[in-house]
Design an enzyme around this catalytic site. Structure first.
Site, short mmCIF file in Angstrom:
data_model
loop_
_atom_site.label_atom_id
_atom_site.label_comp_id
_atom_site.label_asym_id
_atom_site.label_seq_id
_atom_site.Cartn_x
_atom_site.Cartn_y
_atom_site.Cartn_z
N ASP A 12 4.16 -13.31 0.19
CA ASP A 12 3.96 -13.11 1.64
C ASP A 12 4.09 -14.42 2.41
O ASP A 12 4.87 -14.54 3.35
CB ASP A 12 2.56 -12.56 1.94
CG ASP A 12 2.39 -11.10 1.52
OD1 ASP A 12 3.41 -10.43 1.29
OD2 ASP A 12 1.23 -10.66 1.42
N ARG A 93 -12.86 -17.72 4.16
CA ARG A 93 -11.98 -17.67 5.34
C ARG A 93 -12.37 -18.62 6.46
O ARG A 93 -11.50 -19.31 7.00
CB ARG A 93 -11.89 -16.23 5.88
CG ARG A 93 -11.30 -15.24 4.91
CD ARG A 93 -9.97 -15.68 4.36
NE ARG A 93 -9.46 -14.73 3.39
CZ ARG A 93 -8.61 -15.03 2.43
NH1 ARG A 93 -8.17 -16.26 2.29
NH2 ARG A 93 -8.20 -14.11 1.60
N ASP A 122 -9.90 -9.88 6.66
CA ASP A 122 -9.63 -11.31 6.69
C ASP A 122 -9.00 -11.79 7.99
O ASP A 122 -9.27 -12.89 8.46
CB ASP A 122 -8.80 -11.72 5.47
CG ASP A 122 -9.65 -11.71 4.22
OD1 ASP A 122 -10.86 -11.99 4.34
OD2 ASP A 122 -9.13 -11.42 3.13
N SER A 174 -3.84 -6.46 -5.30
CA SER A 174 -4.03 -7.56 -4.37
C SER A 174 -5.28 -8.29 -4.83
O SER A 174 -6.34 -7.68 -5.00
CB SER A 174 -4.23 -7.00 -2.96
OG SER A 174 -4.82 -7.99 -2.16
#
Ligand code: ARG
Length: 400
Positions: A12, A93, A122, A174
């Site tokens: 990604d 994060r 996220d 994931s």
């Protein structure tokens, strides 16, 4: 335009480099990669970023800061989202967002970009943190905008631009991993009735392959922070790594959870956090002997609010500061040792001690040396039960 892009080295974020350049007027792309203990080679990621078209690539080791400023406050608070999830992703994060903003300022960028999807938590954490810390910066989320909606389309896009594909055979999962834990979703786990496939686990061995018998460890805390393992004082990162290894080998710290996301949907996530589970458990145990009843009960409510706040991406805000201040005052005396027995898939508390323990042998004992005044219980119960006695009388009179 200059954009600082959060970069993991995966498919990604690798596609994001040319995509941002092509779609944002030939923007200059700078990447940022933080090592939160996800077990990757950040130097290799750095050079891949440059080969993929970044003009500069920043990497840094954030492990110490992550543990000290994010994980430990959450541990002291007892923060487990919906009673289970130790929040490793949610804690990572805000730190990554903070570094992105700092790097953006350093290189004079106009925007930051992240690789979060449009239906996850996220994006919320990244963007609320970015709005708090860098309100002047634009935030770009290519995965919410681009046309590369399947993995196949991304692969074609990458091949057309000479981007190296990840060498590892892609698993249909994931995964988000750091020193505090690992989260795995997608694939078969989307069916709530399916057991997670055996190949999803990364930090824990299958409990059936655990060493025979059991081991006992002693964890020492000082003011609510773990400082030593079996009497050996260790730096926080080392302590976590060792405990992850030790408890992970026994298959401890696996969680299978359906949770409520911020964006309104339920999702199934499988978590691992060997050190997280054991440290939370032992910390809670120590609090049981040093905190008075009222503080202990009140803190449990704060723990829930603190966990939700972290989950919801509100780390850099006034409520987190206020709750953390409360938690810190409760931790002053959370000092002592906890013994934990590790066996296949299970951690059990076997002992606890503290110089500040409120456990009074004389008051507690049913043997010789009892100092508890049982005659005082008579008067206590007369008043304690008074309102219920009154209620009971009225109920009998009314016959209902
Ligand atoms: N559900 C967790 C959270 O919202 C983890 C998210 C990332 N999970 C993943 N498998 N990539 O914090």
């Amino acid at each position: 335009m200059k954009i600082v892009c959060a970069y993991s080295g995966g498919l990604d974020t690798s596609c994001m480099i040319p995509w941002l350049r092509e779609n944002y007027g030939g923007a200059d792309i700078v990447t940022y990669t933080g090592d939160l203990g996800q077990g990757v080679d950040v130097e290799a990621i750095r050079s891949k970023a440059l080969r993929t078209g970044a003009s500069r690539a920043f990497v840094d080791d954030l492990r110490e800061r992550f543990v000290g400023e994010f994980i430990f406050p959450a541990l002291r608070a007892g923060a487990l989202y919906e009673g289970t999830y130790p929040l490793h992703t949610a804690l990572g994060r805000p730190l990554l967002a903070q570094r992105l903003v700092e790097v953006a300022e350093e290189v004079g960028a106009d925007a930051i970009a992240h690789g979060c999807t449009g239906k996850g938590n996220d994006q919320v954490r990244f963007e609320v943190a970015a709005q708090c810390l860098g309100p002047h910066l634009k935030v770009i989320a290519p995965l919410r905008e681009w046309e590369l909606v399947t993995r196949e389309m991304e692969i074609d896009y990458a091949l057309a631009r000479g981007i190296e594909l990840p060498i590892t055979k892609a698993k249909p999962y994931s995964i988000d991993e750091n020193i505090w834990g690992c989260a795995i979703e997608c694939g078969e786990m989307e069916n709530l009735w399916s057991e997670p496939p055996a190949d999803v686990w990364r930090m824990t061995k299958d409990p059936s392959a655990a060493p025979k018998g059991s081991t006992e460890i002693t964890i020492s805390y000082e003011a609510g922070l773990p400082v030593a393992l079996d009497g050996e004082v260790l730096p926080p990162v080392t302590l976590l790594e060792r405990l992850n290894q030790l408890a992970g080998d026994y298959g401890i710290g696996r969680m299978d959870m359906v949770e409520n996301r911020v964006v309104g949907l339920k999702s199934r996530e499988v978590y691992e956090g060997p050190a997280a589970v054991v440290l939370h458990m032992a910390h809670r145990e120590l609090e049981r002997i040093v905190l008075d009843r009222a503080t202990s009960h009140y803190k449990a409510k704060i723990a829930q609010d603190f966990a939700t706040l972290i989950y919801d991406g509100l780390w850099f805000g006034p409520l987190r500061e206020a709750l953390q201040a409360f938690v810190e005052t409760t931790q002053q005396h959370v000092t002592g040792d906890v013994r934990v027995r590790l066996s296949a898939g299970l951690a059990r508390i076997t002992g606890r001690r503290s110089p500040f323990s409120l456990y009074d042998d004389g008051l507690a004992t049913y043997s010789d040396g009892d100092t508890f005044d049982r005659t005082a219980a008579v008067g206590f119960l007369k008043l304690y039960g008074l309102s219920y006695r009154t209620w009971g009388h009225v109920r009998r009179q009314r016959g209902s």
